[in-house]
Design a protein around this motif. Structure first.
Motif, PDB file in Angstrom:
ATOM      1  N   ALA A   1       0.888  -1.170  -0.018  1.00  0.00           N
ATOM      2  CA  ALA A   1      -0.017  -0.130   0.056  1.00  0.00           C
ATOM      3  C   ALA A   1       0.791   1.331  -0.128  1.00  0.00           C
ATOM      4  O   ALA A   1       0.452   2.176  -0.522  1.00  0.00           O
ATOM      5  CB  ALA A   1      -1.010  -0.031   1.367  1.00  0.00           C
TER       6      ALA A   1
ATOM      7  N   ALA B   1       3.722   1.566  -1.587  1.00  0.00           N
ATOM      8  CA  ALA B   1       4.000   1.771  -3.020  1.00  0.00           C
ATOM      9  C   ALA B   1       3.091   2.203  -3.629  1.00  0.00           C
ATOM     10  O   ALA B   1       3.178   2.819  -4.644  1.00  0.00           O
ATOM     11  CB  ALA B   1       4.525   0.346  -3.531  1.00  0.00           C
ATOM     12  N   ASP B   2       1.723   1.892  -3.370  1.00  0.00           N
ATOM     13  CA  ASP B   2       0.496   2.393  -4.084  1.00  0.00           C
ATOM     14  C   ASP B   2       0.276   4.053  -3.968  1.00  0.00           C
ATOM     15  O   ASP B   2       0.125   4.650  -4.727  1.00  0.00           O
ATOM     16  CB  ASP B   2      -0.572   1.884  -3.496  1.00  0.00           C
ATOM     17  CG  ASP B   2      -1.035   0.466  -4.154  1.00  0.00           C
ATOM     18  OD1 ASP B   2      -0.225   0.030  -5.020  1.00  0.00           O
ATOM     19  OD2 ASP B   2      -2.061  -0.188  -3.798  1.00  0.00           O
TER      20      ASP B   2
ATOM     21  N   GLY C   1       2.920   5.593  -5.811  1.00  0.00           N
ATOM     22  CA  GLY C   1       2.251   5.900  -7.366  1.00  0.00           C
ATOM     23  C   GLY C   1       1.144   7.194  -7.275  1.00  0.00           C
ATOM     24  O   GLY C   1       1.148   7.983  -8.108  1.00  0.00           O
ATOM     25  N   THR C   2       0.340   6.909  -6.371  1.00  0.00           N
ATOM     26  CA  THR C   2      -0.719   8.131  -6.219  1.00  0.00           C
ATOM     27  C   THR C   2      -0.255   9.366  -6.096  1.00  0.00           C
ATOM     28  O   THR C   2      -0.649  10.439  -6.515  1.00  0.00           O
ATOM     29  CB  THR C   2      -1.861   7.756  -5.202  1.00  0.00           C
ATOM     30  OG1 THR C   2      -1.255   7.544  -4.227  1.00  0.00           O
ATOM     31  CG2 THR C   2      -2.906   6.621  -5.523  1.00  0.00           C
TER      32      THR C   2
ATOM     33  N   ARG D   1       2.656  10.346  -7.360  1.00  0.00           N
ATOM     34  CA  ARG D   1       3.891  10.185  -8.668  1.00  0.00           C
ATOM     35  C   ARG D   1       5.005  10.532  -8.289  1.00  0.00           C
ATOM     36  O   ARG D   1       5.828  11.241  -8.777  1.00  0.00           O
ATOM     37  CB  ARG D   1       3.201  11.324  -9.618  1.00  0.00           C
ATOM     38  CG  ARG D   1       1.925  11.602  -9.974  1.00  0.00           C
ATOM     39  CD  ARG D   1       1.368  10.451 -10.820  1.00  0.00           C
ATOM     40  NE  ARG D   1      -0.020  10.483 -11.687  1.00  0.00           N
ATOM     41  CZ  ARG D   1      -1.265  10.367 -10.860  1.00  0.00           C
ATOM     42  NH1 ARG D   1      -1.236   9.981  -9.475  1.00  0.00           N
ATOM     43  NH2 ARG D   1      -2.381  10.589 -11.419  1.00  0.00           N
ATOM     44  N   LEU D   2       5.393   9.909  -7.317  1.00  0.00           N
ATOM     45  CA  LEU D   2       6.941  10.113  -6.903  1.00  0.00           C
ATOM     46  C   LEU D   2       7.777   9.066  -7.714  1.00  0.00           C
ATOM     47  O   LEU D   2       7.407   7.681  -7.786  1.00  0.00           O
ATOM     48  CB  LEU D   2       7.121   9.569  -5.178  1.00  0.00           C
ATOM     49  CG  LEU D   2       6.200  10.510  -4.404  1.00  0.00           C
ATOM     50  CD1 LEU D   2       6.225   9.653  -2.879  1.00  0.00           C
ATOM     51  CD2 LEU D   2       6.737  11.783  -4.204  1.00  0.00           C
TER      52      LEU D   2
END
Lengths: 595, 207
Positions: free
Chosen positions: A470, A472-473, A476-477, A479-480
């Protein structure tokens, strides 16, 4: 209390012990022994005729020994059930020749010396553990002289002394001379917030209890001088600060400093407290008539019984541990079991009531459905392989595994209790435990597919479902951006990751492996990630012995919110990856091939 | 779209796998070459159909998967889209509606773990997407059906301890209609609360 006593849906079983609990959520089988009270509780009208004739006098437990009761007694006037009870160890005799006076005096003939203990079997769907707390016994703090100096009492004893139903009918007197004290001192944090004696935790209720006591004294006896010795006054709840301010305004003196010693004046029985006022640095002596030790809360001495029967865990302070400190604060790790009140941690009445209603609500959520779906992702024992070593039993955070080592009976998984972390499967040294939906061969297949081409470029990441995947999610959200070399394999818990998965990845030519799970307090499987840590530490040793640099296996705790940390870890691991040479990978593969 | 002849087995008796590479509008397709990934997937062992899809989670997107399960006799489904933490339930429900066990689904996370975090590296992101799909297919091939057993729950509660907390829990559940067995060690309920005269913050009687 009375409401609970007369509710048609509540069966009161008092004077009773829980003997055994078996089964699992929805289907607990409970054995209760209701001890004989030798008085028919349905017939007794609590008239008291029996007490008048009973010749045996004993200290009254409810009054903490501050007054006496007979061998036949009612615990306290408002007791529920409203019935007398005989303590048979204290009763003179069960035959009319020995005594039998109470039976003669009882007009309704409620007394039965031959009454037997009753064994009751219950089948219940849920269990609420509301076993409560005890108060700290300050005898070990020798310099306060509790039990040596009669005018030093605990806060609970003081409760009885100022209670209109208590031994003095609520008149404030001190024990040595039954005179009203001119000065009462309260000492806070007795048995709390100390790593040396008592307990390191804050007992939560003592500050406000003292504030309340000071107000009660000032209400009834405004001329009495009240001094409170404290280290911090924690008046954090709704309306608490207001009471604290009232207490100060009404003349209670708050002195910041915990007395180092109490001495008794042998003639007056007054007490002399030596204290450093930490606000002024001044060393002071205070002579008072009476001292109240604001004693802390401690776990019940017999809580181990319920702990064992329901396979519960306790935190380091000895109180029961909840399944999750934030998200499941009243659930036990054992499904279908909930906590209410001080069994879980010290709390005041409002908090106890709040938690009790929360526990009732959680139990209702389960029972209202009439049925539940069990977790499909559970572990499975291959009985023909299992050697009954019992390692899995030790690591299971849910106590869902039983094994009979003596009789070599293979491990049995209670699937209703198994939450599916997979720690047992990872720990089993002979692969006798499989994990549904996260089988060894499924995870090996993912590793093989990932490393089929250019394995040296790849970073194999094992991430737990709840936190690290999560996290890692979240990266993503948000935008790293981070290097594209890592590939994640999801498991429910980092505890599932077997040493063999990691070694397989190295054998297939991976440069780096990262294992990532929840922070310790956040593990969704209570403490399974502690086993992750131990396993990784063992593997680092093993790698070193095989000549593989331990740095090539990284262990990181990343929470679901820590996207930033995940990206940072990815960059750091990629830096490490670039330092791994082709020769090193080849040497590793050879070392593992020879093993 | 890539499709193999669907006359029978996937070739070796292994389960027949369908792969759905989601573009998520431009969220994935803006970085990852989704067509190339689907083309790659169609060449993987056991894969009998591989398609791209603009929004797999949409109703039409789910319908394509359901139709394929029927038309291509799919036994395993790989959806390469967003995080399973977002849409695993969606796709499990979809394949269940098409007659498959919900646990024969595998997802590859091409959005949160790939396109959104490697936006400056479309080549590397596309290669990573290929790997993630390949891993998902390898795993999907080995997935097994799982069953969530149903356990009946007795509508009775045991409350251990008759202090204020036990009494409150017992009353709440009793008022909700459940049978409650309140077990107390002492001869009376009440616990420590009964020993206390006034209680803060209201300073009233505790009993």
């Amino acid at each position: 209390m009375a409401d609970a006593g007369r509710h048609p849906n509540i069966e009161l079983i008092t004077n009773a012990n829980i003997e055994n609990i078996s089964g699992y959520v929805g289907n607990f089988n409970v054995t209760v022994t209701k001890k004989a009270r030798f008085v028919d509780e349905n017939e007794c009208t609590a008239c008291g005729d029996c007490v008048d004739v009973c010749p045996e006098v004993y200290p009254d437990e409810f009054e903490l020994g501050l007054s006496s009761r007979k061998a036949i007694y009612q615990p306290f006037p408002q007791a529920v059930p409203s019935s007398f009870v005989i303590n048979m160890d204290q009763c003179l005799g069960t035959t009319p020749i020995a005594c039998g006076k109470c039976a003669d005096a009882c007009e309704k003939k409620c007394i039965d010396y031959d009454m037997q203990d009753e064994v009751i079997q219950l089948e219940v769907g849920t269990v609420i553990v509301a076993t409560g707390m005890e108060v700290y016994d300050p005898t070990e703090i020798d310099e306060y002289g509790y039990r040596r100096y009669e005018n030093v009492v605990t806060s609970l004893e003081f409760e009885r002394l100022i209670n209109s139903g208590g031994p003095t009918q609520g008149h404030l007197v001190r024990p040595t001379d039954y005179e009203m004290p001119e000065t009462v001192a309260f000492i806070q944090c007795v048995g709390s917030r100390s790593v040396k004696r008592g307990n390191p935790y804050c007992s939560n209720i003592c500050c406000m209890n003292t504030v309340k006591d000071s107000l009660m004294i000032k209400d009834h006896w405004p001329e009495v001088d009240v001094k409170v010795f404290y280290m911090d006054i924690r008046a954090f709840g709704k309306g608490f600060e207001d009471l604290y301010r009232q207490s100060k305004n009404r003349g209670t003196k708050y002195i910041r400093g915990i007395p180092g010693e109490i001495r008794e004046d042998p003639e007056t029985k007054n007490l002399i407290l030596t204290v450093e006022d930490t606000l002024t640095g001044e060393l002071q002596e205070h002579e008072v008539d009476m001292v109240v030790l604001a004693v802390g809360a401690v776990p019940r001495h017999d809580s181990a019984v319920v702990k064992k029967l329901l396979t519960l865990s306790t935190t380091s302070d000895g109180f029961f541990m909840e399944a999750h400190p934030k998200l499941l604060p009243v659930d036990a790790a054992t499904k279908g079991v909930f906590f209410a009140g001080c069994a879980e941690s010290p709390k005041d009445i409002k908090e106890s009531v709040t938690q009790a209603s929360a526990a009732a609500s959680r139990a209702n959520v389960l029972m209202a459905q009439g049925q539940i779906s069990s977790e499909a992702i559970t572990s499975v024992v291959a009985e023909e392989i299992c050697s009954s070593c019992g390692l899995c039993v030790d690591v299971c955070p849910y106590h869902a595994i039983e094994v009979d080592k003596a009789n070599k009976i293979p491990a049995q998984i209670n699937e209703a209790s198994c939450a599916g972390c997979g720690t047992c499967a990872a720990e089993c040294p002979i692969q006798a435990i499989g994990m549904r939906h996260f089988e060894d061969q499924q995870i090996f297949a993912q590793i093989d597919a990932m490393l089929e081409n250019d394995p040296e470029d790849k970073i194999v990441v094992f991430a737990c479902n709840w936190c690290s995947y999560a996290g890692a999610d979240t990266a993503g959200t948000s935008r790293l951006q981070y290097p594209a070399n890592a590939r994640l394999i999801r498991t429910m818990c980092s505890g599932r990751v077997d040493q063999r998965f990691i070694l397989h990845a190295f054998a297939k030519g991976a440069s780096m492996v990262l294992l990532s799970g929840c922070h310790f307090a956040d593990c969704h499987y209570i403490s399974a990630n502690r086993w992750t840590q131990r396993r990784v530490e063992r593997l680092w040793d093993k790698m070193e012995k095989k000549g593989i640099r331990p740095e090539r296996l990284q262990l990181e705790w990343v929470s679901a919110a820590e996207g930033q940390k995940f990206a940072t870890v990815m960059r750091a691991v990629e830096d490490l990856r670039t330092q791994v040479t082709a020769a090193e990978i080849q040497a590793t593969q050879e070392a593992l091939a020879n093993a | 779209m890539s499709e193999k002849p669907s006359n029978g087995e996937s070739g070796n008796g292994a389960p027949r796998v369908g792969v759905y590479v989601c573009q998520c509008g431009m969220n994935i397709a803006g970085t990852v070459d989704c067509e190339a990934v689907a083309e790659y997937a169609s060449g993987l062992e056991n894969v009998v159909v591989a398609r791209t899809n603009k929004y797999s989670c949409s109703e039409p997107g789910q319908q394509i998967i359901k139709d394929d399960i029927r038309d291509h006799k799919l036994e395993r489904v790989v959806v390469a889209s967003c995080s399973p933490r977002l849409h695993e339930v969606t796709f499990r429900t979809a394949i269940k509606e098409a007659g498959l066990n919900p646990y024969v689904l595998e997802m590859a996370n091409l959005r949160e773990h790939c396109s959104w975090v490697h936006m400056e590296e479309p080549e590397a992101a596309t290669q990573k997407a290929r790997d993630l799909v390949s891993m998902a297919v390898a795993r999907a091939t080995l997935l097994e059906e799982q069953i969530e057993a149903v356990i009946p729950i007795a509508r009775e509660t045991l409350v251990i301890g008759g202090g204020i907390a036990g009494i409150q829990s017992a009353l709440d559940l009793a008022n909700a209609g459940y049978k409650v067995h309140l077990v107390e060690k002492e001869p009376s309920i009440g616990g420590i609360m009964a020993q206390i005269d006034k209680t803060y913050p209201t300073m009233d009687c505790s009993i």
